[in-house]
Design a protein around this motif. Structure first.
Motif, PDB file in Angstrom:
ATOM      1  N   MET A  79      29.245  -4.742  12.113  1.00 25.98           N
ATOM      2  CA  MET A  79      29.327  -3.327  12.479  1.00 25.98           C
ATOM      3  C   MET A  79      28.000  -2.617  12.240  1.00 25.98           C
ATOM      4  O   MET A  79      27.964  -1.395  12.072  1.00 25.98           O
ATOM      5  CB  MET A  79      30.439  -2.640  11.667  1.00 25.98           C
ATOM      6  N   ASN A  81      25.720  -1.680  14.028  1.00 25.07           N
ATOM      7  CA  ASN A  81      25.375  -0.616  14.976  1.00 25.07           C
ATOM      8  C   ASN A  81      26.131   0.677  14.676  1.00 25.07           C
ATOM      9  O   ASN A  81      25.888   1.713  15.303  1.00 25.07           O
ATOM     10  CB  ASN A  81      25.663  -1.062  16.418  1.00 25.07           C
ATOM     11  N   ARG A  82      27.063   0.603  13.716  1.00 20.91           N
ATOM     12  CA  ARG A  82      27.811   1.774  13.246  1.00 20.91           C
ATOM     13  C   ARG A  82      27.783   1.765  11.718  1.00 20.91           C
ATOM     14  O   ARG A  82      28.801   1.577  11.066  1.00 20.91           O
ATOM     15  CB  ARG A  82      29.246   1.736  13.752  1.00 20.91           C
ATOM     16  N   ASP A  85      30.231   4.036   9.620  1.00 18.97           N
ATOM     17  CA  ASP A  85      31.604   3.531   9.747  1.00 18.97           C
ATOM     18  C   ASP A  85      31.788   2.256   8.934  1.00 18.97           C
ATOM     19  O   ASP A  85      32.843   2.046   8.316  1.00 18.97           O
ATOM     20  CB  ASP A  85      31.938   3.248  11.211  1.00 18.97           C
ATOM     21  N   ASP A 149      18.764   5.655  12.381  1.00 20.27           N
ATOM     22  CA  ASP A 149      19.553   6.323  13.422  1.00 20.27           C
ATOM     23  C   ASP A 149      19.640   7.825  13.209  1.00 20.27           C
ATOM     24  O   ASP A 149      20.205   8.540  14.050  1.00 20.27           O
ATOM     25  CB  ASP A 149      20.973   5.732  13.461  1.00 20.27           C
ATOM     26  N   GLN A 151      21.458   9.210  10.939  1.00 20.52           N
ATOM     27  CA  GLN A 151      22.816   9.557  10.511  1.00 20.52           C
ATOM     28  C   GLN A 151      22.854  10.053   9.072  1.00 20.52           C
ATOM     29  O   GLN A 151      23.759  10.801   8.694  1.00 20.52           O
ATOM     30  CB  GLN A 151      23.735   8.354  10.673  1.00 20.52           C
TER      31      GLN A 151
END
Length: 204
Positions: A79, A81-82, A85, A149, A151
């Motif tokens: 995961m 790429n997230r 999460d 990213d 985030q």
């Protein structure tokens, strides 16, 4: 009477269940193969059929907590790429396993609170240390990716935050296993997950 594979597996699981019960209740040192056999309702013969020594049996019991975490690390790596999460999923799953899976919980407790660590347990400890390093590395990678990213924003180094993430989860785990009546892990899990982000990057 010839034993089938199903009979053998049933016996192995019965022995593991007995060992899990005794190791978690009385500790590694006080638990003998004779006591495990009595708890399992068999002689020591079936135990030696599946496990050469008590250390082999101990290693199998510890796998109850190691294998789910190893699988969780692999799942969260996929995961990447997230990353946010993935971190949330890891924390939720870690705390959920503790709160809801008895065998997982007992296995973790045996390692943390019921074992005198010796060289005889080298294989198990090597696996446990490798698992620790992989969890820290996972969080380091996810934090780094989340920073790239945009985030999350933080001036702290990803390697330091990877270590912080692991020690935070282990602190909750050790505290609750040592004194489970201190708080309800099921009820407090969302709180701990929120506080993780405040601790990590000052994010609500």
């Amino acid at each position: 009477m010839r034993r089938t594979k199903e009979d053998a597996e049933k016996t192995r699981l019965t022995v593991l269940e007995a060992a899990l019960t005794l190791f978690s209740r009385d500790g590694y040192s006080l638990t003998t193969l004779s006591r495990i056999a009595k708890e399992a309702g068999c002689s020591r013969g079936p135990i030696y059929w599946h496990f050469q020594t008590k250390d082999d049996l101990y290693e199998a019991v510890l796998a109850y907590s190691q294998e789910p975490l190893e699988a969780l690390v692999a799942e969260c790596q996929a995961m990447d790429n997230r990353p946010v999460d993935a971190m949330n999923h890891f924390i939720e799953r870690w705390l959920g396993l503790l709160a809801n899976d008895r065998k997982y919980r007992q296995s973790f407790e045996i390692l943390l609170n019921k074992t005198e660590l010796t060289d005889a347990m080298n294989r198990t400890l090597k696996r446990e240390r490798q698992l620790t390093r992989s969890i820290i590395a996972l969080f380091q990678t996810l934090v780094e990716q989340a920073q790239k990213d945009g985030q999350i924003t933080t001036e702290e180094a990803p390697e330091d935050l990877g270590l912080l993430s692991y020690t935070y989860l282990m602190g909750i785990t050790q505290t609750w296993l040592f004194s489970p009546r201190l708080f309800s892990l099921k009820q407090q899990a969302p709180f701990f997950q929120r506080q993780f982000w405040r601790l990590l990057v000052g994010r609500d």
